[in-house]
Write a protein that holds these residues in place. Structure first.
Motif, short mmCIF file in Angstrom:
data_model
loop_
_atom_site.label_atom_id
_atom_site.label_comp_id
_atom_site.label_asym_id
_atom_site.label_seq_id
_atom_site.Cartn_x
_atom_site.Cartn_y
_atom_site.Cartn_z
N THR A 1 0.84 -1.20 0.00
CA THR A 1 0.00 0.00 0.00
C THR A 1 0.87 1.25 0.00
N LYS A 2 2.09 1.16 0.51
CA LYS A 2 3.00 2.32 0.49
C LYS A 2 3.48 2.63 -0.93
N SER A 3 3.52 1.65 -1.80
CA SER A 3 3.83 1.95 -3.20
C SER A 3 2.63 2.61 -3.87
N ASP A 4 1.42 2.29 -3.42
CA ASP A 4 0.24 3.02 -3.88
C ASP A 4 0.29 4.48 -3.42
N VAL A 5 0.84 4.72 -2.22
CA VAL A 5 0.98 6.10 -1.73
C VAL A 5 1.92 6.88 -2.66
N TRP A 6 3.01 6.26 -3.07
CA TRP A 6 3.93 6.91 -4.02
C TRP A 6 3.17 7.28 -5.30
N THR B 1 17.92 6.88 -8.59
CA THR B 1 19.00 7.73 -8.08
C THR B 1 18.48 8.91 -7.27
N GLY B 2 17.19 8.88 -6.94
CA GLY B 2 16.63 9.89 -6.04
C GLY B 2 16.02 11.11 -6.71
N ASP C 1 8.63 3.36 5.12
CA ASP C 1 8.13 3.63 6.48
C ASP C 1 7.89 5.11 6.73
N CYS C 2 8.52 5.97 5.94
CA CYS C 2 8.36 7.42 6.10
C CYS C 2 7.21 7.98 5.27
N TRP D 1 5.30 11.92 0.12
CA TRP D 1 4.78 10.72 -0.53
C TRP D 1 5.85 10.04 -1.36
N TRP D 2 6.83 10.82 -1.80
CA TRP D 2 7.88 10.28 -2.67
C TRP D 2 9.14 9.95 -1.89
N ASN D 3 9.01 9.62 -0.63
CA ASN D 3 10.15 9.26 0.20
C ASN D 3 10.61 7.86 -0.20
#
Length: 159
Positions: free
Chosen positions: A86-91, A122-123, A149-150, A143-145
């Protein structure tokens, strides 16, 4: 200002829909983008396009083939390990809001998928859209951390 309020409201409605899925159904959407949000004539937003959906047990993830997701909306862990939560959905939601704030422009407009994949690994992040207030963009950056976990939950995002 009224237009920005309407755009933010659309994002809030999409976040509320995803919060429901996150909290109540253990569903990973896997294909969240502006094209996945259906808009009524009264500007009511509903999440749809569940072609890549996965139903999981709480706090689990899935591994998917690279052909099953769209690069420009994918989180680093999806691009690197084909690992989706679900955190990849947040991204992806952050990219969706970028689309909304830019009135439907595609993210990374002058980059092909290989360039985007390298850039995300590469960020590199999306630049602040023209007309996007700095406080809203600072929230989008959370959202793009790279650290999952952040990233906030959808419940947090809707508020």
């Amino acid at each position: 200002m009224a237009v920005l309020y309407t755009l933010v409201s659309m994002g809030e409605q999409a976040a509320a829909g995803m919060a429901y899925l996150e909290k109540n159904t253990c569903i990973i959407h896997g294909n969240l983008a502006a094209r996945s949000v259906f808009l009524s004539e009264h500007l009511i937003c509903r999440i749809g396009n569940f072609s890549a959906i996965s139903v999981l047990s709480k706090d689990t993830s899935i591994t998917i083939p690279i052909s099953a997701f769209t690069i420009k909306w994918s989180a680093p862990e999806v691009l690197k390990f084909c690992h989706m939560t679900t955190k990849s959905d947040v991204w992806s939601f952050g990219v969706l809001l970028y689309e909304v704030v830019t009135y439907g422009h595609f993210p990374y407009p002058r980059m092909n998928d290989d360039e985007v994949q390298d850039a995300i690994q590469t960020g590199y992040g999306l630049p602040r859209p023209t007309g996007c207030p700095e406080p809203l963009f600072k929230i989008m950056m959370k959202w793009w951390n790279d650290n999952t976990d952040c990233r906030p939950t959808f419940e947090t995002l809707q508020w």
